[in-house]
Design an enzyme around this catalytic site. Structure first.
Site, PDB file in Angstrom:
ATOM      1  N   ARG A   1      40.264  34.344  52.210  1.00  0.00           N
ATOM      2  CA  ARG A   1      41.229  34.881  53.169  1.00  0.00           C
ATOM      3  C   ARG A   1      42.620  34.713  52.581  1.00  0.00           C
ATOM      4  O   ARG A   1      42.923  33.642  52.031  1.00  0.00           O
ATOM      5  CB  ARG A   1      41.188  34.102  54.499  1.00  0.00           C
ATOM      6  CG  ARG A   1      39.848  34.049  55.158  1.00  0.00           C
ATOM      7  CD  ARG A   1      39.561  35.221  56.033  1.00  0.00           C
ATOM      8  NE  ARG A   1      40.550  35.420  57.083  1.00  0.00           N
ATOM      9  CZ  ARG A   1      40.686  36.567  57.748  1.00  0.00           C
ATOM     10  NH1 ARG A   1      39.899  37.595  57.463  1.00  0.00           N
ATOM     11  NH2 ARG A   1      41.583  36.695  58.699  1.00  0.00           N
TER      12      ARG A   1
ATOM     13  N   HIS B   1      41.867  29.417  40.510  1.00  0.00           N
ATOM     14  CA  HIS B   1      41.599  30.835  40.238  1.00  0.00           C
ATOM     15  C   HIS B   1      40.930  30.953  38.870  1.00  0.00           C
ATOM     16  O   HIS B   1      41.353  30.287  37.915  1.00  0.00           O
ATOM     17  CB  HIS B   1      42.920  31.619  40.271  1.00  0.00           C
ATOM     18  CG  HIS B   1      42.724  33.080  40.070  1.00  0.00           C
ATOM     19  ND1 HIS B   1      42.262  33.907  41.075  1.00  0.00           N
ATOM     20  CD2 HIS B   1      42.898  33.863  38.977  1.00  0.00           C
ATOM     21  CE1 HIS B   1      42.172  35.145  40.606  1.00  0.00           C
ATOM     22  NE2 HIS B   1      42.553  35.141  39.343  1.00  0.00           N
TER      23      HIS B   1
ATOM     24  N   ASP C   1      51.899  30.005  47.097  1.00  0.00           N
ATOM     25  CA  ASP C   1      53.115  30.523  47.732  1.00  0.00           C
ATOM     26  C   ASP C   1      52.751  31.803  48.483  1.00  0.00           C
ATOM     27  O   ASP C   1      51.565  32.050  48.721  1.00  0.00           O
ATOM     28  CB  ASP C   1      54.241  30.708  46.703  1.00  0.00           C
ATOM     29  CG  ASP C   1      53.924  31.793  45.679  1.00  0.00           C
ATOM     30  OD1 ASP C   1      52.908  32.504  45.836  1.00  0.00           O
ATOM     31  OD2 ASP C   1      54.696  31.937  44.717  1.00  0.00           O
TER      32      ASP C   1
ATOM     33  N   GLY D   1      52.746  34.834  47.563  1.00  0.00           N
ATOM     34  CA  GLY D   1      52.178  35.925  46.779  1.00  0.00           C
ATOM     35  C   GLY D   1      50.688  35.740  46.538  1.00  0.00           C
ATOM     36  O   GLY D   1      50.079  34.752  46.975  1.00  0.00           O
TER      37      GLY D   1
END
Ligand code: GRF
Length: 212
Positions: free
Chosen positions: A101, A119, A151, A153
Site C-alpha cells: 500500500r 526495496h 518519504d 515519494g
C-alpha cells in the site's frame, strides 16, 4: 537544519506492516531474538487477512492484526485504523516489509523519519513494482537491495543501506529475486540496528552515521 537522531531506548518498539509472505519480517524477528537489534516487535499489521506473514506472526506469539483496506471508504479511513493500532501498541518505528500500500503524506508525517522500507533494487534505479524484472529487462549487470527511510515519494527517501548482487546471464526474475532476497535478509536487520544504536542525521538527501 539537518534532522539529528536520538539514541533510542534500549529496546525500541517496532511495528511491522506487511501484505505477503513476510520473509523480511522473519529476518528482523530472528535478528532481534539473537540480540543483534535493540528492539522488540510490538505489533504486526497486514491489510490482507490471509497474508502468510500474519499467520507466522501469530505462530510466534506476536500481536498480529488484520486491518483490511477493502471495504474502507478511502485510503485515509484505512490508514487511520492502522495508525490507531500502531499508536495503541506504542510503536516508535515502523518497518514496511512487503507492504503493498502506498502511504499518504499524512501517514508519513505521523512518524517523521521513523518509517523504513526495503526495496529489491539499487535505488534510485527501478522503483515501484517488479524491480527485479525491471533490472533484468534493462540489462544491468549488478543489482541488489536498498533500505531507506520513507518519504512522500515512491521508494524515494534517504538511503540507509544497500547491498549488491551480480546479475547473471542465465537469470530469470525468480533466480535474481532469490539472490537479492538473501541480501535483503542481511541488509534490513543491519540497517535497523545502526539506526537504533548509532547517531545519524539526514543532510539534504544523505543519511549519514556520525561518530559520537
Ligand atoms: C521484498 O522483495 C521486499 O524488498 C519488497 O517486497 C518483498 C517482500 O518479501 N518490498 P517478503 O514478504 O518480506 O518475503
Amino acid at each position: 537544519m539537518p534532522a539529528k537522531s536520538r539514541i533510542q531506548n534500549p529496546k525500541s518498539k517496532i511495528g511491522i506492516l506487511l501484505s505477503g509472505r513476510g520473509s523480511n519480517f522473519l529476518a528482523l524477528h530472528a535478528a532481534i531474538e539473537h540480540g543483534e537489534v535493540p528492539a522488540e516487535i510490538a505489533v504486526v499489521i497486514s491489510n490482507l487477512a490471509d497474508a502468510p506473514g500474519l499467520a507466522k506472526a501469530r505462530e510466534l506469539g506476536l500481536r498480529a492484526e488484520a486491518i483490511p483496506h477493502r471495504g474502507e471508504p478511502g485510503r485515509r479511513a484505512h490508514e487511520e485504523k492502522v495508525l490507531a493500532a500502531l499508536r495503541g501498541a506504542g510503536v516508535e518505528w515502523i518497518c514496511l516489509a512487503g507492504y503493498m500500500r502506498l502511504l499518504s503524506p499524512e501517514f508519513v508525517a505521523a512518524w517523521p523519519r521513523r518509517i523504513l522500507n526495503i526495496h529489491p533494487s539499487l535505488l534510485p534505479a527501478f522503483p515501484g513494482l517488479d524491480a527485479q524484472g525491471q533490472a533484468l529487462a534493462h540489462g544491468v549487470k549488478v543489482s541488489g537491495c536498498t533500505v531507506h527511510l520513507v518519504d512522500d515519494g515512491l521508494d524515494s527517501g534517504p538511503i540507509v543501506a544497500q547491498k549488491t548482487v551480480p546479475v547473471l546471464d542465465g537469470d530469470t526474475p525468480k533466480t535474481l529475486s532469490s539472490r537479492i532476497l538473501e541480501q535483503e535478509h542481511r541488509a534490513y536487520p543491519e540497517a535497523l540496528r545502526r539506526l537504533l544504536a548509532e547517531p545519524w542525521e539526514v543532510v539534504g538527501r544523505r543519511l549519514v552515521f556520525r561518530p559520537e
